[in-house]
Design an enzyme around this catalytic site. Structure first.
Site, PDB file in Angstrom:
ATOM      1  N   HIS A   1     -13.335  46.417  -9.083  1.00  0.00           N
ATOM      2  CA  HIS A   1     -12.233  47.323  -9.411  1.00  0.00           C
ATOM      3  C   HIS A   1     -11.400  47.579  -8.162  1.00  0.00           C
ATOM      4  O   HIS A   1     -10.779  48.615  -8.032  1.00  0.00           O
ATOM      5  CB  HIS A   1     -12.805  48.624  -9.976  1.00  0.00           C
ATOM      6  CG  HIS A   1     -11.884  49.305 -10.915  1.00  0.00           C
ATOM      7  ND1 HIS A   1     -11.803  50.665 -11.012  1.00  0.00           N
ATOM      8  CD2 HIS A   1     -10.998  48.838 -11.812  1.00  0.00           C
ATOM      9  CE1 HIS A   1     -10.919  51.007 -11.913  1.00  0.00           C
ATOM     10  NE2 HIS A   1     -10.408  49.910 -12.409  1.00  0.00           N
TER      11      HIS A   1
ATOM     12  N   CYS B   1     -14.827  55.104  -8.539  1.00  0.00           N
ATOM     13  CA  CYS B   1     -15.457  53.831  -8.172  1.00  0.00           C
ATOM     14  C   CYS B   1     -14.687  53.048  -7.120  1.00  0.00           C
ATOM     15  O   CYS B   1     -15.257  52.649  -6.104  1.00  0.00           O
ATOM     16  CB  CYS B   1     -15.684  52.978  -9.413  1.00  0.00           C
ATOM     17  SG  CYS B   1     -14.197  52.628 -10.367  1.00  0.00           S
TER      18      CYS B   1
END
Length: 109
Positions: free
Chosen positions: A77, A17
């Site tokens: 993130h 991600c």
């Protein structure tokens, strides 16, 4: 957007991600954006530190410079773990980018 000429036709995912998101918002290879891995596995080596370099502009910055207001919404993130608990004092990540990094923008009024 595609009808008006905007198409993303040369984008590669990284199977993780953080690196994929960094590549998408900068238009660069994930190593060039310093996100060779996820932020929890950041190291001090070039391409692996998970801190977006100042010379690595984002689509949000380009939109802001052209009269749009942007906001970072949702999972993030792309902030190193040592900065994640200090949102008002962060030196990297969306807070340091003045919340100008986003894929969702509206024209400034």
């Amino acid at each position: 957007m595609a009808k008006e000429g905007l198409r993303y036709n040369c984008f590669h995912t990284t199977a993780l991600c953080s690196p994929t998101r960094a590549a998408l918002i900068t238009g660069r290879n994930h190593h060039s954006a310093s996100f060779a891995g996820i932020t929890e596995l950041a190291t001090g080596y070039d391409g692996y530190c998970c801190v977006l370099p100042k010379d690595c502009g984002t689509v949000g910055e380009v939109l802001r410079q052209n009269g749009y207001m942007t906001a970072w919404v949702g999972k993030n993130h792309n902030t190193p773990t040592w900065e994640a608990s200090a949102p008002d004092r962060s030196t990297v990540g969306p807070t340091a980018w003045a919340s100008t990094t986003s894929m969702a923008s509206t024209p400034a009024t």
